[in-house]
Enzyme design. Sequence first.
Site, PDB file in Angstrom:
ATOM      1  N   LYS A  37       0.856  -1.189   0.000  1.00 58.33           N
ATOM      2  CA  LYS A  37       0.000   0.000   0.000  1.00 58.33           C
ATOM      3  C   LYS A  37       0.894   1.241   0.000  1.00 58.33           C
ATOM      4  O   LYS A  37       1.894   1.277   0.713  1.00 58.33           O
ATOM      5  CB  LYS A  37      -0.894  -0.018   1.233  1.00 58.33           C
TER       6      LYS A  37
ATOM      7  N   SER B 219      -9.535   1.485   2.644  1.00 64.45           N
ATOM      8  CA  SER B 219      -8.728   2.275   1.741  1.00 64.45           C
ATOM      9  C   SER B 219      -7.604   1.456   1.109  1.00 64.45           C
ATOM     10  O   SER B 219      -6.934   1.956   0.210  1.00 64.45           O
ATOM     11  CB  SER B 219      -8.117   3.455   2.495  1.00 64.45           C
TER      12      SER B 219
ATOM     13  N   SER C 166      -9.750  -0.749   6.979  1.00 68.43           N
ATOM     14  CA  SER C 166      -9.222  -0.551   5.628  1.00 68.43           C
ATOM     15  C   SER C 166      -8.533  -1.751   5.007  1.00 68.43           C
ATOM     16  O   SER C 166      -8.288  -1.764   3.804  1.00 68.43           O
ATOM     17  CB  SER C 166      -8.241   0.620   5.618  1.00 68.43           C
TER      18      SER C 166
END
Lengths: 461, 466
Positions: free
Chosen positions: B64, B139, B163
Site C-alpha cells: 500500500k 482504503s 481498511s
Amino acid sequence: MNDYKVTIGIEVHAQLKTTTKLFCGCPTSFGEAPNTNVCPICLGLPGVLPSLNKKAVELAIRAALALNCEIHKKSIFARKNYFYPDLPKGYQITQYKSPLATSGKILVEGKEVRIKRVHLEEESAKLIHEKDKSLIDYNRAGIPLIEIVTEPDIDSPEMALAYLKKLQKILEFTQVSDAIMAKGELRCEPNVSVSKEEGKLGTRTEIKNLNSFRAVGRALRSEVKRQIEILERGGIVEQATIHYSEKTGKTRIGRAKEEASDYRYFPEPDLPPLVLEEEWIEEIRKSLEELPEERMERYKNLGVSEEEAKIISGSKKASKLFEETLRILNEPLEISRWLIREYRNFQEPDISAENLANIIKMVLSGKLSRINGSLVFKLMVETGKSPIEIVEERNLIQISDPEALKKVIEEVFKEQPKEFERFKKGEKKLLGFFVGEVMKKTKGRADPKEVSRILSEYEKN
Amino acid sequence: MKTIANYHKEFERGEYTPLELLEECLRNIDPEINAFITVTEELARESLKRSKKGRLRGIPIAVKDNINIKGVPTTCGSGILRGFIPPYSATVIERIESEGGIFIGKTNLDEFGMGSSTERSFYGPTKNPYDLSRVPGGSSGGSAAALASGSAIISLGSDTGGSVRQPASYCGLVGLKPTYGRVSRYGLVAFASSLDQIGIIGRNSEDVGLLLSVIAGYDKRDSTSSTNEVEDYENLEFPQKGIKIGIPEEYFEEIDEEVYNKVMEIKEALEKEGFSFKKVSLPSTDYIISTYQVISYAEASSNLARYDGVRYGLRKEGKDFLETIRKSREEGFLPEVKRRILVGTFVLSSEAIAEYYERADLIRKIITWEFEECFKEVDYLFTPATPTPAFPIGERTDDPIRMHIPDRLTAGANLSGIPAIVAPAGFVGHLPIGYQIMGRHFDEKGLLSLVKLVEKIKPFKGLSYE
C-alpha cells in the site's frame, strides 16, 4: 509609585545536557554546519515515530529533584499543534496536563519561590531570515528541553534575577544543563503584573525572548514602569505579549492577536505514557549531590559561622574535605577555621582529610602550637609528607612543661630587664610582648597558654 | 488453492521459476483496474537476483502506498506528496527484504487511507476486479485489487477503521488487522496513530500467517510496538473443538439479507464441525462510527499538519509562510481529507474538546471494556465483514455518512486494539462477501486457525487462483 505590588512568574526553558536528541539518535553538538545533525525522525518525515531518550528523562528528573518537586510516576506526552516553518511536524511534542513533576520550591534570598511544574519537550528548528528569503536549520530541532514554571511568587525584578541566577547554578551544579544564556541553553519568559489593591493581581503581560540576565532585569524594570504609568494615567493594562528591545532598553506591546492561539493539545498517540520506576527515581535522588545552599545551611547548623559556611560550601573541593575531615574528627569549628585560614590560602591543595585531622588533633591536644601547626600545614603542602613525619623531623613538639618554660622565661627577663621591671609594676600589656619573646626563643614550640599562665604569676608577685 | 508454500515447492522442483512468477504478475497488471500507483518492476527484478533464500523468497508482494520503501515514491494517494521519495524503509519492508520478498509495486488507496472505497485517490479510483463498475473497498483497495487480479501473491495494507478488512471482503480475500502494536508502524505514514495498524491481505490463511510471522514483533523505533512474544503463525493447526464463539447481535442489524445468509452458512458449517455459538451483546456498537470519526479525524488533523510545502512534496509559493502553506494544502489535498482535517481541528479546539474528543475517548474505553467482558464468556466473536457486497463506483462519494456505514462492523477492533480477520464467505451474485472474526489481544493465531478450518470445510474459489 511605591505602593504598587509587583507580581512576577517565570517560565524557563533549559537545554538538557544529552549527547543525542529527545526522540532520535542525532547528535546535539553545537555549531555544526546547518542541517547535518538531522535524520528522518527529527525532520518529521512521513511515517517516522519518536523514541524517547532515557538520558533526557534522567536529567529532567535530576532537575525536578533539585527543585524539590514531586516526581510523577506516570506522565503523558502531548502534542501542541501549531503551524510554523521551524516546526517540522506541525506540532511540538511536550507535556501538558500530566507533566513529569510539579509542586516544587526553592529559596531565593530567604523567600520561597514555588515551582509549579517541570516538564520535558522538544526544541524547534532555527530560522535564519535573510533579505529576500528565510532559511531553516534543523540541527536544533528535537534537542531536549525542560520547561520550569514558577508560581507568581517573585515580587521584584531584582528577585527575578536572583531566582534565575540560582536556577542557573542549580542546573549547572546538578549537570542537568550547561545553562549558558548566550548559547540559548537557558531562555526565559517572565510574566509580570502590578496592582495597588491588596490581594488582587493586575493584568499580566508576558515578555518574550530574553537572552541575557541584563535583558531580564532591564525588561522587567521597564515593563513594571510601563504598567504603573498606564495605571497612574487611569488606563487599563492589556493582556499582551511584550517585546523588549536591547537597543532602547524598553518594552513595547506586541500584536494583540498573538494571544489568540489554540494549541489543540491532545495526548501524543505515538508515545505510551512515561512510567517511572520508584527505584530509578531513588537511584537518581541518591546520586544527586547536595546543592551549595543546602550544604551551607547544614554547616551553619553545626555551628560554623555563616561567612565561613558560605565560603566552604561554595567550593566542591573544600566542602568535600570538610565533610571527610569531620568524619574523622568531630570538630566542625576547628576544621572550618583551618580550611578558611590555611587550606584556602594555599588555593585548595590536594591534601587528605586524615592529614588535616592529624594537624588539628595535635594542636588541640597541645602537642603542637597553633603557629607551628600553620608551619606544618605549609610543609605538608610543599613536601607532601605527613604532619607526623614533619613534626618529628623538625622537632616541633610543643613545650608545655612549666619548669622548662620557666627557664626560658627567666632568660627572656634577663635579656629585657627594663620591660621586666615595668611588667612587674603592673604594666599588663607587656604580657603579650613576653609571650611573643618566648615563642621566638623556642621557635614557636612553647605553649602560649602555659607561657601566659606562668607570666601572670610573675605579675602578681 | 496455491499457497506461498506451494510456489516454493514448485521453485524447488524447478517446475516454475521466481522470474516466471514475477513476469506473470507483471503481465496481470491491468491499467483499467488501476491497482498500482507505482510499479516497481526494476526494483523487483533487481531484488529477484538477490533473493536466493528466505521465507518469502521470490514472492511478489504489493505494498500500500502509505508504507515507505526507500528510494520509491510514497504518494499516500495524495497530491501533497508529489515528488517525495523516502530516504528510509519501513520496518516491515526491511523484515520482508531480509526474507527474500520481492516488491512489485505501490498500490492505490484513498488519500492518506481516508475512505472506504479507494475512489478518493489523487491517482484516480481503483476498480473491483470482480466487477469493474464497482469499488474494491477501501482504503487498501489497491492492495486487494492487485491480488484479486493476479498481479501479486500477497500484499501489505493498513487498517485504521477496517481498511484492510473491507477490501478483503469485497475482493474475496483474507484480510488481517493484527493487534495494535503487534506489527511496527515505523515507516507507515500516519492517518490516525492510535488506530492505525499495518495489516495483511492474502489469498489464504497460510500465506497471511507466513507474512505475519515475518513482520510481527517488537521494534525499538516504534514505542507503541509490543514486546509480547511472536507466536508461530506459519504452521497453523485447526482450532480445538472446545472453543466458544460469540454472535454479537448488534453486528447483524441492518445487514443485506443475502449477505446475512452467506455469513450464516459459515456459522452453520462451523456448528456442524462441533463448534458452539452463543449470542452476546455489545451495546455500544451504535457509537462506534461517531467515536471512530472523532478520534481518527482529530489525530489526522494533527498528523497531516506536517504537509506544509516547506521541506518536501507540493509547494505553491505565497507571499509569506501562511499563504504558502494555505495554497499548498488547498491544492494538495482532496475534499474528503480537507473535510476530515477541518472536523478534526474543530473537535480538538479548546471550545469543543470536552464535548467531542474527550467524550469520544471515554466511549472508546467503554467499547474496549465491552469487548473485554465478552471475551470472558466467549473466545471469539463472529460477524459479517460488511453489510453489503461492493457498491457501484460513485454511489457514495457525495455522502460521507453512507460511506462510513461499513465502519460500524470493523472500527470497533481498531478502537479497542483487538485483532480481527476477514475471509471469504462466498458470493452474493457475482460479488464476493466476507465474514469477520475478532479475538482477544494477540490471538492472531487463533483467528488464522479458524479461517484455515473454514477454508477446508467451505472452500472459496477466487478470480486469480482457481
